[in-house]
Write an enzyme that holds these catalytic residues in place. Structure first.
Site, short mmCIF file in Angstrom:
data_model
loop_
_atom_site.label_atom_id
_atom_site.label_comp_id
_atom_site.label_asym_id
_atom_site.label_seq_id
_atom_site.Cartn_x
_atom_site.Cartn_y
_atom_site.Cartn_z
N ARG A 154 97.23 -54.65 -0.17
CA ARG A 154 97.31 -53.86 1.08
C ARG A 154 98.76 -53.63 1.52
O ARG A 154 99.04 -53.56 2.72
CB ARG A 154 96.58 -54.57 2.22
N ARG A 185 98.50 -51.24 7.75
CA ARG A 185 98.77 -51.06 9.17
C ARG A 185 99.94 -51.86 9.74
O ARG A 185 100.31 -51.68 10.88
CB ARG A 185 97.50 -51.37 9.97
N ARG A 212 98.46 -42.21 10.19
CA ARG A 212 97.06 -42.40 10.61
C ARG A 212 96.75 -41.79 11.97
O ARG A 212 95.59 -41.53 12.28
CB ARG A 212 96.72 -43.90 10.59
N ASP A 259 90.37 -46.65 -1.39
CA ASP A 259 89.54 -47.75 -0.92
C ASP A 259 88.42 -48.01 -1.91
O ASP A 259 87.98 -47.09 -2.61
CB ASP A 259 88.93 -47.43 0.45
N TYR A 279 78.38 -54.37 0.38
CA TYR A 279 78.59 -53.36 1.44
C TYR A 279 77.42 -52.38 1.52
O TYR A 279 76.99 -51.98 2.59
CB TYR A 279 79.89 -52.58 1.18
C1 LIG Z 1 86.98 -55.27 0.77
C2 LIG Z 1 87.92 -54.13 0.52
C3 LIG Z 1 87.91 -52.87 1.17
N1 LIG Z 1 88.95 -52.12 0.64
C4 LIG Z 1 89.61 -52.85 -0.31
C5 LIG Z 1 88.95 -54.10 -0.43
C6 LIG Z 1 89.30 -55.16 -1.43
C7 LIG Z 1 90.45 -55.98 -0.98
C8 LIG Z 1 90.18 -56.89 0.18
O1 LIG Z 1 89.31 -57.78 0.05
O2 LIG Z 1 90.84 -56.73 1.20
C9 LIG Z 1 90.72 -52.44 -1.15
C10 LIG Z 1 91.79 -51.61 -0.58
N2 LIG Z 1 91.82 -50.98 0.65
C11 LIG Z 1 93.00 -50.31 0.76
C12 LIG Z 1 93.73 -50.46 -0.45
C13 LIG Z 1 94.99 -49.67 -0.70
C14 LIG Z 1 96.01 -50.14 -1.56
C15 LIG Z 1 96.84 -51.30 -1.05
O3 LIG Z 1 97.89 -51.06 -0.45
O4 LIG Z 1 96.46 -52.45 -1.36
C16 LIG Z 1 92.99 -51.32 -1.26
C17 LIG Z 1 93.35 -51.87 -2.63
C18 LIG Z 1 93.45 -49.53 1.92
C19 LIG Z 1 92.86 -49.82 3.24
N3 LIG Z 1 91.53 -49.99 3.52
C20 LIG Z 1 91.37 -50.15 4.85
C21 LIG Z 1 92.64 -50.10 5.50
C22 LIG Z 1 92.89 -50.20 7.00
C23 LIG Z 1 92.12 -49.20 7.75
C24 LIG Z 1 92.88 -48.17 8.56
O5 LIG Z 1 93.94 -47.66 8.18
O6 LIG Z 1 92.33 -47.81 9.60
C25 LIG Z 1 93.57 -49.88 4.49
C26 LIG Z 1 95.04 -49.69 4.65
C27 LIG Z 1 90.04 -50.30 5.53
C28 LIG Z 1 89.08 -51.22 4.93
N4 LIG Z 1 88.53 -51.11 3.69
C29 LIG Z 1 87.70 -52.17 3.48
C30 LIG Z 1 87.70 -52.98 4.64
C31 LIG Z 1 86.93 -54.28 4.81
C32 LIG Z 1 88.53 -52.36 5.56
C33 LIG Z 1 88.81 -52.76 6.98
C34 LIG Z 1 89.70 -53.92 6.93
C35 LIG Z 1 90.61 -53.99 8.10
O7 LIG Z 1 90.28 -53.43 9.16
O8 LIG Z 1 91.64 -54.62 7.88
C36 LIG Z 1 86.97 -52.41 2.22
#
Ligand SMILES: Cc1c2[nH]c(c1CCC(=O)O)Cc1[nH]c(c(CCC(=O)O)c1C)Cc1[nH]c(c(CCC(=O)O)c1C)Cc1[nH]c(c(C)c1CCC(=O)O)C2
Length: 388
Positions: free
Chosen positions: A53, A57, A66, A103, A181
Site C-alpha cells: 500500500r 492515503r 482522490r 485492487d 469478500y
Molecule cells: C484485502 C485487500 C484489498 N485490496 C488489497 C488487499 C490485499 C492487501 C491487504 O490485505 O491490505 C490490495 C491492494 N489495494 C491497493 C493496492 C495498491 C498497490 C499498493 O500500493 O500496495 C493493493 C496491492 C490500493 C488500495 N485499496 C484501498 C485503498 C484505500 C481506499 C481509498 O483510497 O479510499 C487503497 C490505496 C481500499 C481497500 N481495498 C481493500 C480494502 C479492505 C480496502 C479498504 C482498506 C482501508 O480502508 O484501508 C481490499
C-alpha cells in the site's frame, strides 16, 4: 498445455509471442535489479525494500487525486493508476520496487459482482453469494482482456514512466480471500458467511475457488505480458482458516494459479517471473512447511506478517523459499528513535535467519503514518539490512 487450450483462454490480444516481445522492447532498461535478485534467492548486499500500500492515503498527493476521482475510477483509468503508482517512487528514491495501483476486488467485478468502496466502511459488495444457487449470477466466461484490460494498459504506461528506476510488481487477490469478500459482502469479523460455505457446501466452495483462480491466473499472465516484472498474490484472510482448511480449500487454487501462469507464459516463450505468496496469518508451522516449497507450490517468495520470527520460520521451512516482510506496520508510529531501534534489531535478526530477504512491512502501511516517517524507515532499512 496444448495450443488449442492456449488459444481458448481469454487474452488473445496479449497472448501472442510477437506482441509481448514488441511491448518489452519499448521499455527502458532496468537500473535497479536488487528486488529481482533477492527473488531468485540471492543474499543481496542489502535487502531490497518496498511497502504494501505504498501508494495510499498517508500521501497528501494521493489524497489530492482522490478528491476528484472515486477509488475505482482511479483503478480503471490507466493514466491515473499509473500516476498513483509513481507517486511513492517519485517521493522516495530509496524504494526498490513499485506495485501497480489497483485492487484485489477488480476480480469479483470482472466476474459480474458490484463492488463499492465506501469511505467509512471500505469495500461493500451489495449482493453477496449466500448459497450455491447464487453462483449462477457470476459470469461463466470472463473475458479478462475486455473486463480488466485497463490494468494491462496501466502497467505498460507505468513501465515507461518508471524509466527503469525500479521493477514493477503486478498482483491479484488469492481465491480464498476473494471468496471471503464475495460471500461476506465486504470485510468481516467472524467470516460466518464465507466459512459456512466450507462446511455446508464444500464441493461448491471448491468450484467457486477454482473459477476465481482461473480469472486470477489470466489476470496475472496479462499483467506480465503487459510489463509486470514480478507478481504477488495477496491472501489477506489466510489466517481465518484452520490448517486443515488452508490445505484443503485455499492451497489447491493457489497452486492452480501459479502452474497456469507458468505454463501459459512458457507456451508464449516468455522467461517467466518470480511470484510471491503473502498468506497473512497462515503461520501454523505445518502450513508454513506446506507453502514453502517452490517446487510444489510454484511460489518463490513467502510474505510474512509481523507475528512470526524469521529465524523460527527458517527453522520450519529451510532456505528453498525467499522470505518477505515482516516489520510491524505500527513501527511507523514509533517516532524517529523508535523506528531506528526496531529496524536495527529486526534487521539483525533477519540477517541471522539468512536466505533471500525482501524487506517490507508485515501488512499495508496505514493512513495516519507521516510521510517523513516512511522516508526515515526506508533510510533505516538501507542502513541496517546491509550484509557485512
Ligand atoms: C484485502 C485487500 C484489498 N485490496 C488489497 C488487499 C490485499 C492487501 C491487504 O490485505 O491490505 C490490495 C491492494 N489495494 C491497493 C493496492 C495498491 C498497490 C499498493 O500500493 O500496495 C493493493 C496491492 C490500493 C488500495 N485499496 C484501498 C485503498 C484505500 C481506499 C481509498 O483510497 O479510499 C487503497 C490505496 C481500499 C481497500 N481495498 C481493500 C480494502 C479492505 C480496502 C479498504 C482498506 C482501508 O480502508 O484501508 C481490499
Amino acid at each position: 498445455m496444448t495450443s488449442t487450450e492456449i488459444q481458448s483462454h481469454s487474452i488473445p490480444k496479449l497472448a501472442n509471442v510477437e506482441h509481448w516481445r514488441e511491448v518489452e522492447k519499448s521499455f527502458p532498461p532496468l537500473k535497479n535489479d536488487l528486488l529481482l535478485r533477492a527473488a531468485k534467492g540471492e543474499e543481496t548486499e542489502r535487502a531490497p525494500v518496498w511497502v504494501m500500500r505504498q501508494a495510499g492515503r498517508y500521501l497528501p498527493e494521493f489524497l489530492e487525486v482522490r478528491k476528484s476521482h472515486s477509488f475505482f475510477e482511479c483503478c480503471q483509468t490507466p493514466s491515473i493508476a499509473s500516476a498513483l503508482t509513481l507517486q511513492p517512487i517519485d517521493r522516495y528514491s530509496l524504494l526498490d520496487a513499485s506495485i501497480i495501483f489497483c485492487d484485489i476486488l477488480v476480480v469479483p467485478q470482472a466476474m459480474g459482482m458490484t463492488v463499492l468502496m465506501e469511505p467509512s466502511k471500505g469495500p461493500v459488495l451489495p449482493q453477496p453469494l449466500l448459497s450455491p444457487s447464487d453462483l449462477d449470477r457470476l459470469n461463466k466466461n470472463v473475458d479478462v482482456q475486455k473486463e480488466l484490460g485497463y490494468l494491462f494498459e496501466a502497467i505498460t504506461l507505468t513501465r515507461k514512466g518508471l524509466n527503469g528506476r525500479v521493477p514493477l510488481i503486478g498482483f491479484c487477490g488469492a481465491p480464498w480471500t476473494l471468496m471471503a469478500y464475495m460471500c461476506e459482502g465486504g470485510g468481516s469479523k467472524t467470516f460466518e458467511r464465507s466459512k459456512s460455505w466450507l462446511y455446508k457446501y464444500p464441493e461448491e466452495a471448491k468450484q467457486l475457488l477454482r473459477r476465481i483462480a482461473d480469472v486470477c491466473a489470466e489476470l496475472l499472465v496479462g499483467q506480465v505480458l503487459a510489463g509486470a516484472q514480478m507478481l504477488q498474490v495477496f491472501d489477506s484472510w489466510a489466517g481465518e482458516l484452520t490448517p486443515y482448511q488452508y490445505k484443503e480449500f485455499a492451497l489447491p487454487p493457489l497452486i492452480h494459479i501459479s502452474h497456469k501462469v507458468k505454463s501459459i507464459l512458457k507456451s508464449l516463450d516468455h522467461p517467466g517471473v518470480a511470484i510471491t505468496l503473502f498468506a497473512k496469518g497462515a503461520n501454523a508451522p505445518s502450513t508454513l512447511r506446506l507453502i514453502s516449497d517452490p517446487n510444489v507450490t510454484g511460489y518463490d517468495t513467502l510474505g510474512l506478517d509481523w507475528t512470526v520470527d524469521p529465524i523460527e520460520v527458517r527453522e520450519y521451512v529451510g532456505k528453498k523459499v525467499n522470505l518477505q516482510g515482516n516489520f510491524d506496520p505500527t513501527v511507523l508510529y514509533g517516532g524517529k528513535e523508535g523506528i531506528e531501534k526496531e529496524i536495527q534489531r529486526a534487521s539483525t535478526n533477519w540477517k541471522k535467519a539468512g536466505g533471500g530477504w525482501i524487506a517490507n512491512l508485515g501488512h499495508g502501511i496505514t493512513p495516519n503514518v507521516k510521510p517523513e516517517d516512511m522516508g526515515w524507515f526506508l533510510e533505516c532499512v538501507h542502513k541496517y539490512s546491509k550484509r557485512d
